[in-house]
Scaffold this motif. Structure first.
Motif, PDB file in Angstrom:
ATOM      1  N   PRO A  66       0.794  -1.233   0.000  1.00  0.00           N
ATOM      2  CA  PRO A  66       0.000   0.000   0.000  1.00  0.00           C
ATOM      3  C   PRO A  66       0.828   1.284   0.000  1.00  0.00           C
ATOM      4  O   PRO A  66       0.466   2.249  -0.656  1.00  0.00           O
ATOM      5  N   HIS A  67       1.933   1.291   0.724  1.00  0.00           N
ATOM      6  CA  HIS A  67       2.713   2.529   0.809  1.00  0.00           C
ATOM      7  C   HIS A  67       4.131   2.343   0.286  1.00  0.00           C
ATOM      8  O   HIS A  67       5.048   3.039   0.712  1.00  0.00           O
ATOM      9  N   GLN A  68       4.317   1.419  -0.636  1.00  0.00           N
ATOM     10  CA  GLN A  68       5.659   1.169  -1.162  1.00  0.00           C
ATOM     11  C   GLN A  68       6.056   2.260  -2.144  1.00  0.00           C
ATOM     12  O   GLN A  68       5.238   2.810  -2.862  1.00  0.00           O
ATOM     13  N   LEU A  69       7.354   2.578  -2.167  1.00  0.00           N
ATOM     14  CA  LEU A  69       7.871   3.589  -3.076  1.00  0.00           C
ATOM     15  C   LEU A  69       7.699   3.106  -4.518  1.00  0.00           C
ATOM     16  O   LEU A  69       8.094   1.996  -4.862  1.00  0.00           O
ATOM     17  N   CYS A  70       7.089   3.946  -5.339  1.00  0.00           N
ATOM     18  CA  CYS A  70       6.874   3.542  -6.729  1.00  0.00           C
ATOM     19  C   CYS A  70       7.104   4.723  -7.652  1.00  0.00           C
ATOM     20  O   CYS A  70       6.961   5.886  -7.265  1.00  0.00           O
ATOM     21  N   VAL A  71       7.474   4.404  -8.875  1.00  0.00           N
ATOM     22  CA  VAL A  71       7.716   5.415  -9.906  1.00  0.00           C
ATOM     23  C   VAL A  71       6.650   5.246 -10.977  1.00  0.00           C
ATOM     24  O   VAL A  71       6.464   4.147 -11.504  1.00  0.00           O
ATOM     25  N   VAL A  72       5.949   6.338 -11.302  1.00  0.00           N
ATOM     26  CA  VAL A  72       4.896   6.279 -12.314  1.00  0.00           C
ATOM     27  C   VAL A  72       5.130   7.381 -13.344  1.00  0.00           C
ATOM     28  O   VAL A  72       5.824   8.373 -13.091  1.00  0.00           O
ATOM     29  N   LYS A  73       4.564   7.180 -14.534  1.00  0.00           N
ATOM     30  CA  LYS A  73       4.705   8.150 -15.614  1.00  0.00           C
ATOM     31  C   LYS A  73       3.657   9.242 -15.476  1.00  0.00           C
ATOM     32  O   LYS A  73       2.489   8.981 -15.209  1.00  0.00           O
ATOM     33  N   LEU A 117      15.537   2.233  -9.592  1.00  0.00           N
ATOM     34  CA  LEU A 117      16.510   1.223  -9.186  1.00  0.00           C
ATOM     35  C   LEU A 117      16.515   1.003  -7.676  1.00  0.00           C
ATOM     36  O   LEU A 117      17.130   0.043  -7.205  1.00  0.00           O
ATOM     37  N   TRP A 118      15.869   1.883  -6.932  1.00  0.00           N
ATOM     38  CA  TRP A 118      15.819   1.749  -5.471  1.00  0.00           C
ATOM     39  C   TRP A 118      14.349   1.757  -5.035  1.00  0.00           C
ATOM     40  O   TRP A 118      13.754   2.804  -4.820  1.00  0.00           O
ATOM     41  N   PRO A 119      13.726   0.589  -4.892  1.00  0.00           N
ATOM     42  CA  PRO A 119      12.302   0.530  -4.566  1.00  0.00           C
ATOM     43  C   PRO A 119      12.008   0.544  -3.065  1.00  0.00           C
ATOM     44  O   PRO A 119      10.845   0.484  -2.670  1.00  0.00           O
ATOM     45  N   TRP A 120      13.037   0.607  -2.256  1.00  0.00           N
ATOM     46  CA  TRP A 120      12.845   0.475  -0.820  1.00  0.00           C
ATOM     47  C   TRP A 120      12.523   1.841  -0.208  1.00  0.00           C
ATOM     48  O   TRP A 120      13.375   2.742  -0.137  1.00  0.00           O
ATOM     49  N   GLY A 121      11.289   1.966   0.184  1.00  0.00           N
ATOM     50  CA  GLY A 121      10.823   3.207   0.763  1.00  0.00           C
ATOM     51  C   GLY A 121       9.323   3.327   0.583  1.00  0.00           C
ATOM     52  O   GLY A 121       8.627   2.348   0.274  1.00  0.00           O
ATOM     53  N   THR A 122       8.800   4.530   0.747  1.00  0.00           N
ATOM     54  CA  THR A 122       7.365   4.774   0.556  1.00  0.00           C
ATOM     55  C   THR A 122       7.183   6.048  -0.249  1.00  0.00           C
ATOM     56  O   THR A 122       8.096   6.871  -0.382  1.00  0.00           O
TER      57      THR A 122
END
Length: 564
Positions: free
Chosen positions: A359-366, A420-425
């Motif tokens: 639910p609160h994971q770090l993500c990259v979106v366009k 490249l770094w998905p660890w976070g929110t």
């Protein structure tokens, strides 16, 4: 290595889809062809055994015409054997290389997918160290030996079926009198062969158990040693400048000592196998003659039948002894397969960890706008420790922004933007369809010509050589203008400062809309770094430049700061 499913099931799931791949028709035809040729090999073995019986019968009968006839038959066997064996080799090697190419492509695709080769370096390396060795060597062993072992097993099964029938017929029936319990036994040599082979297989399996663990341990240590040598070669200049040879030699000696220790374990395991196989081969040679000789001596069978019985016995025992004869090969193959499976499992675990968005994971979106938007982003370590919390920022096209704060956290923010770094929110919105370019402290210069190294990664259209020459002169690297077509190890022979300037020229060629500079000019003088930044701004006026730097003079270049 924790394995939930059986070893063979895992291997089949990984490598089995090769027969359903793009070239499945050709692959399946070659497989069927290989099976047919293996059957023909058995036919040739049976015919050879019969020829051997006929030859010795002719010798026993002093028949010159019989010997001449067998000479003609030998020529037929000779031509047939060469034809079958050569064709079998060609077809088998087609399957070998095809399977290896397919599996290598599959694993490399997983490894190179969206920076997984980089991200996996942050995970525990117990089960995926030295991926280069696992991909280059272990996949080769896993595929080639699988076909070699599979073929030999199939051949042994056919051999067993064919020569069991022959030996049963040749053995006839014997009467055994044990006093109170006289009885008749049919095919007695078959039973002796089975008992002998089963006992030998059990003993051989028990004596060969330590070899699998020893082989796996040695392969890992060999890979570690090779990796250390490669690393020293890659950093030869740095080591030579600070005279670090003694320390490197000590490290080499320590790593090689690990190999020696595993070599001793493997030697002890091999010693057991050699003791067993030596005794086994001697016994296999003499036992069938001793068992069949009494029937020849009393005149029940001919010399040809005796020799055919001996050969049939040896062929049957050889078939039953497949596990014993392939202990070393099975140990080496399984060790390599487990190393490949470990790498694939680590990549799958990483993919699962990244892809299964929480639910609160770090993500990259366009995003649709030409804006880099950072919303409620917290950067954490892999174990969940918070490194920087609640980053909220919006960077527009063409802006010049300096990232300040802890350098290591700023770098992780860059890596998060690069996905490249998905660890976070939190969430990072990056503009869709706009090129992003990241400049690390040491640019990657692949082997080849200097032109290719500067242009990496290449686009569809080649870059203008005259423009590159102008940029080299502008950056005061005129001495490299005439080296554009020279092949060299540029990352080894050029000073880091020169490499960083080449990285700057690379950026100008690619003209990205977003440029992230991660201490990419730290080998230059402070005033030189500022000049390079101003050059970038002049050549790329519409490009947003986000930088991490330790140089106070470079701070004047940036319009504002973002603290992490």
């Amino acid at each position: 290595m924790l394995i939930k499913e059986g070893f063979f099931i895992q291997f089949i799931k990984l490598a089995g889809p090769f027969w359903n791949s793009e070239n499945q028709v050709a692959i399946r035809l070659n497989t069927v062809f290989l099976i047919g040729l293996t059957v023909l090999q058995i036919v040739m073995a049976v015919v050879t055994t019969q020829w051997n019986a006929d030859l010795f019968d002719a010798i026993e009968e002093h028949s010159m015409s019989g010997i001449v006839a067998q000479m003609g038959m030998l020529a037929v066997i000779f031509i047939g054997s060469i034809t079958v064996t050569t064709t079998h080799l060609i077809v088998k090697r087609k399957l070998l290389i095809g399977w290896r190419v397919w599996l290598t492509d599959k694993v490399v695709s997983k490894w190179m997918y969206k920076g997984r080769y980089y991200q996996i370096t942050f995970m525990s390396k117990d089960n995926h160290d030295n991926p280069d060795g696992r991909i280059a060597e272990d996949i080769r062993i896993a595929t080639e030996d699988a076909i070699e072992l599979g073929h030999s097993l199939f051949y042994s099964v056919l051999l067993l079926g064919s020569f069991t029938e022959i030996l049963w017929t040749l053995s006839g029936t014997i009467n055994i009198n044990l006093g109170l319990f006289p009885f008749t036994m049919a095919g007695y040599m078959v039973w002796i062969a089975i008992v002998y082979a089963v006992c030998a297989s059990i003993l051989g399996w028990w004596m060969g158990k330590p070899l699998t663990a020893a082989t796996n341990a040695r392969q890992s240590k060999e890979a570690n040693y090779r990796s250390g040598l490669i690393k020293a070669q890659e950093h030869a200049q740095a080591i030579a400048i600070i005279h670090g040879e003694n320390d490197e030699q000590k490290q080499f000696k320590y790593s090689f000592g690990d190999i020696i220790n595993t070599y001793a374990l493997q030697t002890a395991a091999w010693k057991q196998i050699v003791v067993f196989t030596s005794g086994y081969s001697v016994t296999s040679m003499g036992l069938p003659i001793l068992v069949a000789a009494p029937r020849y001596i009393v005149g029940t069978i001919t010399l040809g039948t005796l020799m055919q019985s001996v050969q049939a016995f040896q062929q049957m025992v050889a078939a039953l002894s497949w596990p014993v004869n392939n202990l070393a090969g099975l140990a080496s193959w399984r060790a390599s397969v487990e190393r490949v499976l470990s790498l694939v499992k680590a990549l799958d675990d990483l993919e699962n960890d990244i892809s299964c968005r929480k639910p609160h994971q770090l993500c990259v979106v366009k995003g649709q706008k030409s804006v880099l938007k950072i919303e409620n982003v917290s950067i954490t370590g892999m174990e969940g420790q918070v490194l920087s919390a609640n980053i909220n920022e919006e960077i527009r096209a063409g802006e010049k922004v300096q990232i300040i704060g802890r350098i290591s956290t700023a770098i992780k923010l860059f890596h998060a933007i690069a996905d490249l770094w998905p660890w976070g929110t939190g969430r990072i919105l990056v503009p869709e369809g706009e090129d992003m370019f990241f400049m690390p402290p040491k640019p990657y210069l692949p082997d080849g010509t200097l032109y290719d190294a500067i242009c990496y990664p290449k686009k569809h259209e080649p870059f203008d050589r005259e423009l590159i020459k102008q940029l080299l002169k502008l950056a005061k690297l005129e001495d490299l203008v005439h080296d554009l077509d020279r092949v060299d190890d540029w990352d080894q022979h050029l000073p880091l400062g020169h490499q960083q300037i080449l990285g700057c020229i690379r950026v100008v060629l690619h003209k990205p809309k977003w440029l992230f500079i991660e201490e990419a000019f730290n080998a230059l003088r402070a005033d030189a770094e500022l000049q390079i930044l101003e050059l970038l701004a002049k050549e790329l006026p519409d490009t947003a430049i986000i930088g991490i730097t330790r140089q106070a003079t470079a701070e004047a270049f940036y319009q504002r700061k973002l603290k992490v």
